[in-house]
Motif scaffolding. Structure first.
Motif, PDB file in Angstrom:
ATOM      1  N   LEU A  24       0.819  -1.210   0.000  1.00  0.00           N
ATOM      2  CA  LEU A  24       0.000   0.000   0.000  1.00  0.00           C
ATOM      3  C   LEU A  24       0.857   1.265   0.000  1.00  0.00           C
ATOM      4  O   LEU A  24       0.587   2.208  -0.753  1.00  0.00           O
ATOM      5  CB  LEU A  24      -0.936   0.008   1.213  1.00  0.00           C
ATOM      6  N   VAL A  25       1.895   1.285   0.831  1.00  0.00           N
ATOM      7  CA  VAL A  25       2.750   2.474   0.884  1.00  0.00           C
ATOM      8  C   VAL A  25       3.450   2.676  -0.461  1.00  0.00           C
ATOM      9  O   VAL A  25       3.533   3.800  -0.980  1.00  0.00           O
ATOM     10  CB  VAL A  25       3.780   2.357   2.026  1.00  0.00           C
ATOM     11  N   GLN A  27       2.533   1.517  -3.502  1.00  0.00           N
ATOM     12  CA  GLN A  27       1.641   1.850  -4.616  1.00  0.00           C
ATOM     13  C   GLN A  27       1.036   3.245  -4.453  1.00  0.00           C
ATOM     14  O   GLN A  27       0.748   3.910  -5.450  1.00  0.00           O
ATOM     15  CB  GLN A  27       0.560   0.772  -4.765  1.00  0.00           C
ATOM     16  N   PHE A  28       0.829   3.700  -3.233  1.00  0.00           N
ATOM     17  CA  PHE A  28       0.436   5.091  -3.030  1.00  0.00           C
ATOM     18  C   PHE A  28       1.525   6.012  -3.599  1.00  0.00           C
ATOM     19  O   PHE A  28       1.229   6.988  -4.300  1.00  0.00           O
ATOM     20  CB  PHE A  28       0.220   5.375  -1.547  1.00  0.00           C
ATOM     21  N   SER A  29       2.771   5.683  -3.310  1.00  0.00           N
ATOM     22  CA  SER A  29       3.890   6.488  -3.813  1.00  0.00           C
ATOM     23  C   SER A  29       4.007   6.382  -5.329  1.00  0.00           C
ATOM     24  O   SER A  29       4.381   7.355  -5.992  1.00  0.00           O
ATOM     25  CB  SER A  29       5.181   6.032  -3.144  1.00  0.00           C
ATOM     26  N   CYS A 152      -6.834  -3.174  -3.601  1.00  0.00           N
ATOM     27  CA  CYS A 152      -6.465  -2.153  -2.613  1.00  0.00           C
ATOM     28  C   CYS A 152      -5.240  -1.377  -3.073  1.00  0.00           C
ATOM     29  O   CYS A 152      -5.127  -0.168  -2.833  1.00  0.00           O
ATOM     30  CB  CYS A 152      -6.205  -2.806  -1.259  1.00  0.00           C
ATOM     31  N   GLY A 153      -4.326  -2.067  -3.755  1.00  0.00           N
ATOM     32  CA  GLY A 153      -3.167  -1.370  -4.296  1.00  0.00           C
ATOM     33  C   GLY A 153      -3.551  -0.354  -5.348  1.00  0.00           C
ATOM     34  O   GLY A 153      -2.986   0.751  -5.412  1.00  0.00           O
ATOM     35  N   ALA A 156      -4.986   2.594  -3.579  1.00  0.00           N
ATOM     36  CA  ALA A 156      -3.901   3.374  -2.988  1.00  0.00           C
ATOM     37  C   ALA A 156      -3.189   4.203  -4.051  1.00  0.00           C
ATOM     38  O   ALA A 156      -2.839   5.371  -3.820  1.00  0.00           O
ATOM     39  CB  ALA A 156      -2.913   2.450  -2.283  1.00  0.00           C
ATOM     40  N   SER A 157      -2.978   3.613  -5.223  1.00  0.00           N
ATOM     41  CA  SER A 157      -2.322   4.344  -6.308  1.00  0.00           C
ATOM     42  C   SER A 157      -3.172   5.534  -6.774  1.00  0.00           C
ATOM     43  O   SER A 157      -2.651   6.625  -7.027  1.00  0.00           O
ATOM     44  CB  SER A 157      -2.052   3.396  -7.481  1.00  0.00           C
ATOM     45  N   LEU A 159      -5.364   7.176  -4.953  1.00  0.00           N
ATOM     46  CA  LEU A 159      -5.284   8.201  -3.913  1.00  0.00           C
ATOM     47  C   LEU A 159      -3.947   8.941  -3.986  1.00  0.00           C
ATOM     48  O   LEU A 159      -3.880  10.160  -3.790  1.00  0.00           O
ATOM     49  CB  LEU A 159      -5.440   7.564  -2.535  1.00  0.00           C
ATOM     50  N   GLY A 160      -2.883   8.204  -4.299  1.00  0.00           N
ATOM     51  CA  GLY A 160      -1.583   8.833  -4.448  1.00  0.00           C
ATOM     52  C   GLY A 160      -1.549   9.811  -5.604  1.00  0.00           C
ATOM     53  O   GLY A 160      -0.940  10.888  -5.504  1.00  0.00           O
TER      54      GLY A 160
END
Length: 452
Positions: A24-25, A27-29, A152-153, A156-157, A159-160
């Motif tokens: 998650l961290v 793929q957000f990045s 979920c990934g 997250a992406s 949202l990033g």
């Protein structure tokens, strides 16, 4: 069980939570970084109105980092996979910082090279996630985990990306704003590296009591390593059939993506801001289809089996193209995009599980590297094959008709397979799949996955 029920179930395992948090961290990045790329204009195929230009843009986006897949697979089968996640995250953090500095200095060509390196290193990270997943969830929960983690990934992406755009607006001037976005992504990649340290050194495998000679030789010959992965897939019939289907579907998905971009640029809205807005609606419905496909797959495969589910999905894609694609209507085409998104993610989640269940751990990294190359190269191949056949308008009844026929033929093949013994994902006794120990099986050299 519902998507959120499945997520709650797999999150009960602490080992899964640590791997999931790393994903998650990171793929957000990734989403933040992609916003920075869009801000610098290099990676925006929507601006290309010709079929050849769109296909070339896809090639630039997808093929370069696929070239590292042979090396990624070999190393993932040799190195502790926790270290693969850690080192690839740190490498992305450094490269993202470099791209931020290059933007500030106005170094366009160098920025382009650095950005492609970030995408290339990401192959190691994503392959490591896939190869390590069977070590943190029981085998009977793999379908569930494969459904919830990529979805979920993706969230997250997304949202990033939104966060990256917001940072860019705060930065004001384009060079400054883009540099801030890219540096924020670098911080996120460093954060993913820190989260990966919550996993133990050998927690994600490979657990080989004695390194096979072929693995050692593959370190010196990446092509040989890929070839051994292909041979291993070919001996595992469910994995082989699944990857062949993914390849065929991705060719068709590449064609449909090219057609969609041409239609919204040149036919439905006349291009410009209206064209991008229309394309965004179709893309939004496509993303919704991705999400719902992942949500529905564990429920469906538990009831009718993997083979029957894939057959139904491919037949549904053919029907959707006939009803909503062939009219070439601006009102109906987004519906086709939604169905194809659903089919795409549902087929991928199912095939991911088939591959993870039916390949040996000693080959899993190389197999998923083959998967990565196939996934991206066939998409580009579809766009490239169609570029010379589709008019500038994007309206081509023969091309869409050929897509419908292809989906029907693949669906028929899986219908036949669904009637065979072992089609519900349980290996048939006496086959290579049944004899291959998985993580936690006797003789596998791996610890038993944590019960969730």
């Amino acid at each position: 069980m519902s998507f959120f029920g499945d997520l709650r179930t797999v999150l009960q395992g602490s080992r899964f939570r640590r791997l999931f948090g790393t994903r998650l961290v990171s793929q957000f990045s990734d989403g933040v970084y992609q916003a920075g790329l869009a801000g610098f204009v290099f990676f925006n195929p929507e601006q290309h109105t010709g079929a050849g230009e769109v296909a070339a843009a896809f090639a630039v986006l997808l093929l370069p980092f696929s070239a590292v897949a042979p090396f990624a697979g070999v190393l993932i089968d040799r190195w502790p996979r926790r270290q693969v996640l850690l080192l690839s995250s740190l490498a992305k953090a450094v490269l993202a910082t470099v791209t931020a500095l290059l933007v500030a200095n106005g170094e366009g060509p160098a920025f382009f090279v650095a950005a492609l390196l970030v995408l290339s290193v990401n192959r190691f990270f994503l392959s490591g996630l896939s190869a390590g997943l069977p070590y943190v969830v029981p085998r009977d929960k793999l379908m569930m985990a494969n459904a919830v983690t990529p979805t979920c990934g993706t969230v997250a992406s997304s949202l990033g990306t939104g966060a990256g755009l917001a940072i860019g607006m705060l930065g004001g001037a384009q060079a400054l704003g883009t540099g801030m976005v890219l540096f924020a992504a670098a911080l996120g990649f460093a954060g993913a590296a820190l989260v990966s340290l919550t996993l133990r050194y050998r927690e994600l495998g490979p657990h080989l009591e004695e390194e096979p000679e072929e693995v050692r030789a593959a370190l010196h010959n990446a092509v040989r390593g890929m070839a051994s992965g292909v041979r291993h897939i070919w001996e595992r019939v469910p994995a082989r059939d699944g990857l062949l289907t993914i390849g065929g579907h991705r060719v068709l998905f590449g064609i449909s993506t090219l057609l969609t971009m041409l239609l919204y640029n040149n036919t439905f809205t006349g291009g410009g801001v209206a064209g991008i807005a229309g394309f965004s609606v179709a893309a939004g419905l496509l993303a919704l289809g991705f999400f719902l496909g992942a949500v529905a797959t564990p429920w469906a495969t538990a009831r009718i089996g993997e083979s029957a589910w894939i057959a139904a999905l491919l037949a549904g894609a053919a029907v959707a193209l006939l009803l909503f694609g062939l009219p070439f209507s601006a009102a109906l085409f987004p519906v086709a995009a939604f169905v194809l998104g659903f089919v795409s993610q549902a087929v991928k989640v199912t095939v991911d599980t088939l591959v993870q269940r039916h390949v040996d751990d000693a080959y899993r990294g190389r197999v998923f590297s083959v998967y990565d190359v196939l996934f991206n190269a066939t998409f580009v191949l579809g766009a490239a094959l169609t570029a010379g056949l589709v008019p500038q308008s994007g309206v081509s009844v023969p091309v869409v008709g050929a897509m419908v026929l292809s989906y029907l033929l693949m669906g028929a093949a899986w219908t036949v397979r669904a009637r065979r013994p072992g089609s519900r994902g349980v290996p048939i006794p006496g086959t290579p799949e049944a004899g291959a120990p998985g993580p936690g099986a006797p003789g596998s050299g791996a610890p038993k996955p944590e019960t969730v």
